[in-house]
Design a protein around this motif. Structure first.
Motif, PDB file in Angstrom:
ATOM      1  N   TYR A   3       0.825  -1.214   0.000  1.00  0.00           N
ATOM      2  CA  TYR A   3       0.000   0.000   0.000  1.00  0.00           C
ATOM      3  C   TYR A   3       0.859   1.265   0.000  1.00  0.00           C
ATOM      4  O   TYR A   3       0.401   2.334  -0.374  1.00  0.00           O
ATOM      5  N   GLN A   4       2.109   1.140   0.432  1.00  0.00           N
ATOM      6  CA  GLN A   4       2.931   2.319   0.672  1.00  0.00           C
ATOM      7  C   GLN A   4       3.736   2.700  -0.568  1.00  0.00           C
ATOM      8  O   GLN A   4       4.377   1.857  -1.201  1.00  0.00           O
ATOM      9  N   TRP A   5       3.698   3.993  -0.907  1.00  0.00           N
ATOM     10  CA  TRP A   5       4.501   4.512  -2.009  1.00  0.00           C
ATOM     11  C   TRP A   5       5.965   4.547  -1.593  1.00  0.00           C
ATOM     12  O   TRP A   5       6.325   5.122  -0.576  1.00  0.00           O
ATOM     13  N   LYS A   6       6.830   3.909  -2.424  1.00  0.00           N
ATOM     14  CA  LYS A   6       8.252   3.821  -2.086  1.00  0.00           C
ATOM     15  C   LYS A   6       9.132   4.436  -3.161  1.00  0.00           C
ATOM     16  O   LYS A   6      10.349   4.271  -3.133  1.00  0.00           O
ATOM     17  N   GLY A   7       8.527   5.087  -4.116  1.00  0.00           N
ATOM     18  CA  GLY A   7       9.309   5.680  -5.192  1.00  0.00           C
ATOM     19  C   GLY A   7       9.103   4.954  -6.512  1.00  0.00           C
ATOM     20  O   GLY A   7       8.433   3.925  -6.578  1.00  0.00           O
ATOM     21  N   PRO A   8       9.685   5.487  -7.585  1.00  0.00           N
ATOM     22  CA  PRO A   8       9.448   4.950  -8.930  1.00  0.00           C
ATOM     23  C   PRO A   8       9.869   3.491  -9.085  1.00  0.00           C
ATOM     24  O   PRO A   8      10.825   3.033  -8.458  1.00  0.00           O
ATOM     25  N   PHE A   9       9.154   2.781  -9.932  1.00  0.00           N
ATOM     26  CA  PHE A   9       9.508   1.415 -10.308  1.00  0.00           C
ATOM     27  C   PHE A   9       9.000   1.196 -11.734  1.00  0.00           C
ATOM     28  O   PHE A   9       8.298   2.032 -12.294  1.00  0.00           O
ATOM     29  N   CYS A  10       9.371   0.083 -12.334  1.00  0.00           N
ATOM     30  CA  CYS A  10       8.931  -0.188 -13.701  1.00  0.00           C
ATOM     31  C   CYS A  10       8.157  -1.499 -13.772  1.00  0.00           C
ATOM     32  O   CYS A  10       8.340  -2.393 -12.947  1.00  0.00           O
ATOM     33  N   PHE A  11       7.281  -1.569 -14.759  1.00  0.00           N
ATOM     34  CA  PHE A  11       6.635  -2.837 -15.111  1.00  0.00           C
ATOM     35  C   PHE A  11       6.582  -2.891 -16.631  1.00  0.00           C
ATOM     36  O   PHE A  11       6.789  -1.889 -17.312  1.00  0.00           O
ATOM     37  N   ILE A  12       6.311  -4.054 -17.191  1.00  0.00           N
ATOM     38  CA  ILE A  12       6.263  -4.241 -18.635  1.00  0.00           C
ATOM     39  C   ILE A  12       4.819  -4.481 -19.065  1.00  0.00           C
ATOM     40  O   ILE A  12       4.131  -5.340 -18.509  1.00  0.00           O
ATOM     41  N   GLN A  13       4.363  -3.693 -20.040  1.00  0.00           N
ATOM     42  CA  GLN A  13       3.034  -3.894 -20.600  1.00  0.00           C
ATOM     43  C   GLN A  13       3.172  -4.363 -22.050  1.00  0.00           C
ATOM     44  O   GLN A  13       3.853  -3.749 -22.862  1.00  0.00           O
ATOM     45  N   GLY A  14       2.522  -5.475 -22.352  1.00  0.00           N
ATOM     46  CA  GLY A  14       2.438  -5.976 -23.719  1.00  0.00           C
ATOM     47  C   GLY A  14       0.982  -6.225 -24.054  1.00  0.00           C
ATOM     48  O   GLY A  14       0.108  -6.151 -23.190  1.00  0.00           O
ATOM     49  N   ALA A  15       0.718  -6.504 -25.315  1.00  0.00           N
ATOM     50  CA  ALA A  15      -0.660  -6.787 -25.727  1.00  0.00           C
ATOM     51  C   ALA A  15      -0.652  -7.573 -27.029  1.00  0.00           C
ATOM     52  O   ALA A  15       0.282  -7.482 -27.832  1.00  0.00           O
ATOM     53  N   VAL A 131       1.005  -2.499  -5.952  1.00  0.00           N
ATOM     54  CA  VAL A 131       2.458  -2.644  -6.058  1.00  0.00           C
ATOM     55  C   VAL A 131       3.083  -1.284  -5.729  1.00  0.00           C
ATOM     56  O   VAL A 131       2.777  -0.288  -6.390  1.00  0.00           O
ATOM     57  N   GLY A 132       3.894  -1.265  -4.709  1.00  0.00           N
ATOM     58  CA  GLY A 132       4.650  -0.063  -4.378  1.00  0.00           C
ATOM     59  C   GLY A 132       3.829   1.197  -4.201  1.00  0.00           C
ATOM     60  O   GLY A 132       4.268   2.281  -4.586  1.00  0.00           O
ATOM     61  N   GLY A 133       2.648   1.072  -3.638  1.00  0.00           N
ATOM     62  CA  GLY A 133       1.790   2.231  -3.416  1.00  0.00           C
ATOM     63  C   GLY A 133       0.912   2.592  -4.599  1.00  0.00           C
ATOM     64  O   GLY A 133       0.165   3.570  -4.539  1.00  0.00           O
ATOM     65  N   VAL A 134       0.994   1.830  -5.691  1.00  0.00           N
ATOM     66  CA  VAL A 134       0.159   2.059  -6.869  1.00  0.00           C
ATOM     67  C   VAL A 134      -0.954   1.019  -6.895  1.00  0.00           C
ATOM     68  O   VAL A 134      -0.716  -0.173  -6.682  1.00  0.00           O
TER      69      VAL A 134
END
Length: 219
Positions: A3-15, A131-134
């Motif tokens: 639940y907590q925002w910890k700063g930027p992170f990345c994920f991969i989106q495909g379709a 995930v990471g506050g998001v």
């Protein structure tokens, strides 16, 4: 903890890995021409290989629908699904896979049966996670496109979505991201309805809910 925002992170989106589409398109038979998908396998393998090499490691890998080309009930569907799973199982075990249903996965006019079959193969057709506050929401957009054969399932998703947006408001999360196969619109919110977007009245209702919850459309 997520639940907590910890700063930027990345994920991969495909379709649209859509195993079988390339051959069907090449021969001009989108209904029955999907009996080969070797090129799609190669592309999916390249994607998995590239994702596994990323540093920092992405938090997850989401595929936003049309996992395979074969519509429900068609001949090559099960083989296409199995071959996609065989490729995706090579994804780094520390990178969770997230699946979104598309029209080729559950049908242009989904039924309870087609959605149940999808869920058995790929997981829930709508759900949320943090995930990471998001706060991430995954929607079954086909229920907004045509739910004539399962109106009760659309109603259930509507109730669930209202509950999720209330949760988001309660937690005052920093960011909310929505994944769905059919976009609300392609270029502008008031564009005409066609095969590739949602009908205007449905679109407006969803956008009003999103806006109230602090979700804004970016395309």
């Amino acid at each position: 903890d997520e639940y907590q925002w910890k700063g930027p992170f990345c994920f991969i989106q495909g379709a649209d890995p859509q195993f079988g589409l390339m051959k069907a398109w090449a021969v001009g038979d989108l209904n029955n021409g999907d009996d080969e998908w070797g090129e799609e396998i190669k592309l999916a393998e390249q994607a998995v290989h590239a994702i596994n090499k990323l540093n920092p490691k992405p938090k997850f890998f989401v595929l936003c629908g049309d996992l395979i080309h074969g519509m429900p009930g068609t001949r090559w569907r099960k083989d296409q699904e199995q071959d996609l799973k065989n490729v995706l199982k090579n994804t780094d075990q520390d990178i969770p896979l997230v699946f979104v249903s598309g029209n080729h996965d559950i049908g242009n006019t989904p039924t309870r049966e087609t959605i149940d079959n999808y869920c058995k193969n790929w997981g829930d057709d709508y759900f949320s996670f943090w995930v990471g506050g998001v706060f991430f929401l995954v929607l079954n957009s086909q229920l907004y496109f045509n739910s004539s054969k399962c109106p009760e399932l659309k109603q259930a998703q509507d109730v669930w979505l209202d509950e999720q947006l209330a949760v988001a408001e309660k937690h005052k999360c920093k960011h909310i991201i929505v994944f769905q196969h059919i976009p609300l619109f392609l270029r502008k919110p008031d564009e005409d309805h066609d095969y590739f977007n949602l009908e205007k009245s449905v679109r407006q209702e969803i956008m009003e809910k999103f806006h109230k919850a602090g979700i804004f459309s970016n395309f």
